[in-house]
Design a protein around this motif. Structure first.
Motif, PDB file in Angstrom:
ATOM      1  N   MET A 107      33.014  40.833  31.115  1.00 32.17           N
ATOM      2  CA  MET A 107      31.738  42.319  31.745  1.00 32.17           C
ATOM      3  C   MET A 107      31.357  41.918  32.932  1.00 32.17           C
ATOM      4  N   SER A 108      31.393  43.449  33.260  1.00 34.91           N
ATOM      5  CA  SER A 108      30.879  43.751  35.171  1.00 34.91           C
ATOM      6  C   SER A 108      29.650  42.873  35.418  1.00 34.91           C
ATOM      7  N   LYS A 109      28.702  42.656  34.924  1.00 39.26           N
ATOM      8  CA  LYS A 109      27.700  41.729  34.814  1.00 39.26           C
ATOM      9  C   LYS A 109      27.618  40.760  34.659  1.00 39.26           C
ATOM     10  N   ASP A 110      28.978  40.023  34.457  1.00 37.88           N
ATOM     11  CA  ASP A 110      29.340  38.563  34.217  1.00 37.88           C
ATOM     12  C   ASP A 110      29.671  38.418  36.066  1.00 37.88           C
ATOM     13  N   LEU A 111      30.716  39.668  36.074  1.00 37.36           N
ATOM     14  CA  LEU A 111      31.248  39.274  38.388  1.00 37.36           C
ATOM     15  C   LEU A 111      30.350  39.247  38.529  1.00 37.36           C
ATOM     16  N   PHE A 112      29.256  40.077  38.778  1.00 41.31           N
ATOM     17  CA  PHE A 112      28.688  40.121  39.308  1.00 41.31           C
ATOM     18  C   PHE A 112      27.047  39.181  39.429  1.00 41.31           C
ATOM     19  N   GLU A 113      27.072  38.594  38.078  1.00 46.52           N
ATOM     20  CA  GLU A 113      26.057  36.710  38.521  1.00 46.52           C
ATOM     21  C   GLU A 113      27.090  36.210  39.052  1.00 46.52           C
ATOM     22  N   ASN A 114      28.441  36.304  38.861  1.00 44.21           N
ATOM     23  CA  ASN A 114      28.919  34.932  39.621  1.00 44.21           C
ATOM     24  C   ASN A 114      29.207  34.905  40.803  1.00 44.21           C
ATOM     25  N   LEU A 115      29.764  36.294  41.387  1.00 43.89           N
ATOM     26  CA  LEU A 115      29.471  36.902  43.030  1.00 43.89           C
ATOM     27  C   LEU A 115      27.811  36.604  43.760  1.00 43.89           C
ATOM     28  N   ILE A 116      26.510  37.124  42.535  1.00 45.06           N
ATOM     29  CA  ILE A 116      25.657  36.293  43.589  1.00 45.06           C
ATOM     30  C   ILE A 116      25.115  34.204  43.765  1.00 45.06           C
ATOM     31  N   ARG A 117      25.991  33.438  42.575  1.00 49.19           N
ATOM     32  CA  ARG A 117      25.798  32.054  42.294  1.00 49.19           C
ATOM     33  C   ARG A 117      26.664  32.031  43.266  1.00 49.19           C
ATOM     34  N   THR A 118      28.008  32.523  43.394  1.00 53.46           N
ATOM     35  CA  THR A 118      28.584  31.836  45.155  1.00 53.46           C
ATOM     36  C   THR A 118      28.625  32.485  45.968  1.00 53.46           C
ATOM     37  N   ASN A 119      27.301  32.768  46.292  1.00 52.52           N
ATOM     38  CA  ASN A 119      26.979  33.599  47.523  1.00 52.52           C
ATOM     39  C   ASN A 119      27.326  34.716  48.245  1.00 52.52           C
ATOM     40  N   ARG A 120      28.844  35.289  47.452  1.00 49.49           N
ATOM     41  CA  ARG A 120      29.914  36.182  47.488  1.00 49.49           C
ATOM     42  C   ARG A 120      29.724  37.696  47.673  1.00 49.49           C
ATOM     43  N   LEU A 121      28.495  37.510  47.891  1.00 46.55           N
ATOM     44  CA  LEU A 121      28.600  39.260  47.032  1.00 46.55           C
ATOM     45  C   LEU A 121      29.005  39.897  48.406  1.00 46.55           C
ATOM     46  N   ASN A 122      29.321  40.785  48.294  1.00 47.39           N
ATOM     47  CA  ASN A 122      29.479  42.300  49.338  1.00 47.39           C
ATOM     48  C   ASN A 122      28.568  43.158  49.907  1.00 47.39           C
ATOM     49  N   HIS A 123      28.340  43.303  50.782  1.00 53.15           N
ATOM     50  CA  HIS A 123      26.650  44.372  52.140  1.00 53.15           C
ATOM     51  C   HIS A 123      27.173  45.177  50.760  1.00 53.15           C
TER      52      HIS A 123
END
Length: 293
Positions: A1-17
């Motif tokens: 799910m999309s929520k899992d994707l973003f939670e993983n990006l935030i957790r691994t500090n890979r969130l785009n701007h």
């Protein structure tokens, strides 16, 4: 799910701007803003409650004024981004219906994208990335949200089935609001259609009842967005494209220009805390005709 994707990006500090959330809705964007600024799993904390109640100073929300997003609104984003975040955790800019930015707004927004602050995140919401100009599209990461994240799926899962549900989705009412107003939603849509399709004299007489029908600021905001949706349907009717309002009058392009200018002026006056009924009457005097009286 999309929520899992973003939670993983935030957790691994890979969130785009900057992201374009294709198919995104208001509730999802507020959830993501809460994860960015808070990061916790307790959505009842003070920070999250402020975000979901639209009163967090570091979450700046932009939606169309009238039929599109205008350059002055984008200039406001530039001004607000110049300040430090209130809580020290950064800022999140959410642009609802980003695929409805006019060309001047798009060019101004492009500059904002090209000069990002380190602690700023930008969430663009819209139905199709094709509505963005190519230079913006190339500078954001496009994420097509899962259908399970969408308004209609959640509404159906809650058993919300009223005639105007699709229109409520179009005006970006969240599912909680749709559930809250499910018993009056169709009456609101009918009342708005009745007024906008009446002669000038009758429309002005009928709109005075809206003071009680739309009792508070949230309801009047929904009323305005329903009127914006109706005007959008008038344009679609003339162009021969699909819309959700069924049979609506067909106007000439000069007449539609009058509607477009009038709804833009109404949007500005209402958002600046203009008197609800007086502003509605002023709008109707511009668009309704002296016929059938």
């Amino acid at each position: 799910m999309s929520k899992d994707l973003f939670e993983n990006l935030i957790r691994t500090n890979r969130l785009n701007h900057a992201y374009f959330l294709e198919g995104g809705n208001e509730k999802f964007s507020l959830w993501l803003a809460s994860k960015i600024l808070c990061g916790g799993h307790d959505e009842e904390c003070i920070t999250c409650r402020r975000i979901f109640n639209h009163n967090h100073p570091d979450v700046i929300y932009i939606r169309p004024e009238g039929l599109d997003i205008k350059v002055d609104q984008i200039r406001e984003i530039h001004e607000k981004a110049a300040y430090k975040s209130a809580d020290g955790n950064g800022q999140v800019f959410i642009v609802q219906s980003a695929d409805r930015m006019n060309i001047q707004a798009s060019n101004a927004f492009l500059k904002f994208l090209e000069e990002p602050k380190q602690d700023v995140k930008i969430l663009l919401l819209g139905q199709s990335k094709e509505g963005l100009i190519e230079t913006i599209r190339s500078r954001v990461q496009v994420v097509k949200l899962d259908e399970s994240d969408g308004f209609m799926n959640e509404a159906v899962s809650r058993g919300l089935m009223f005639k105007g549900l699709g229109i409520f989705e179009e005006i970006h009412v969240n599912v909680d609001q749709a559930e809250q107003y499910k018993d009056v939603a169709d009456d609101w849509i009918k009342a708005i259609r009745d007024v906008l399709e009446s002669s000038k004299l009758h429309a002005i007489q009928k709109v005075q009842l809206w003071e009680k029908q739309f009792e508070n600021k949230e309801q009047r905001n929904i009323c305005l967005r329903l009127i914006q949706s109706y005007v959008k349907a008038l344009y679609a009717e003339t162009k021969g494209t699909y819309h959700l309002w069924g049979n609506v009058p067909k106007y000439t392009w000069p007449e539609l220009l009058t509607w477009g200018n009038a709804i833009d002026e109404l949007s500005r006056s209402i958002y600046s805390n203009g008197h609800f009924t007086l502003q509605m009457e002023s709008f109707l005097k511009k668009v309704c005709k002296n016929v059938g009286i």
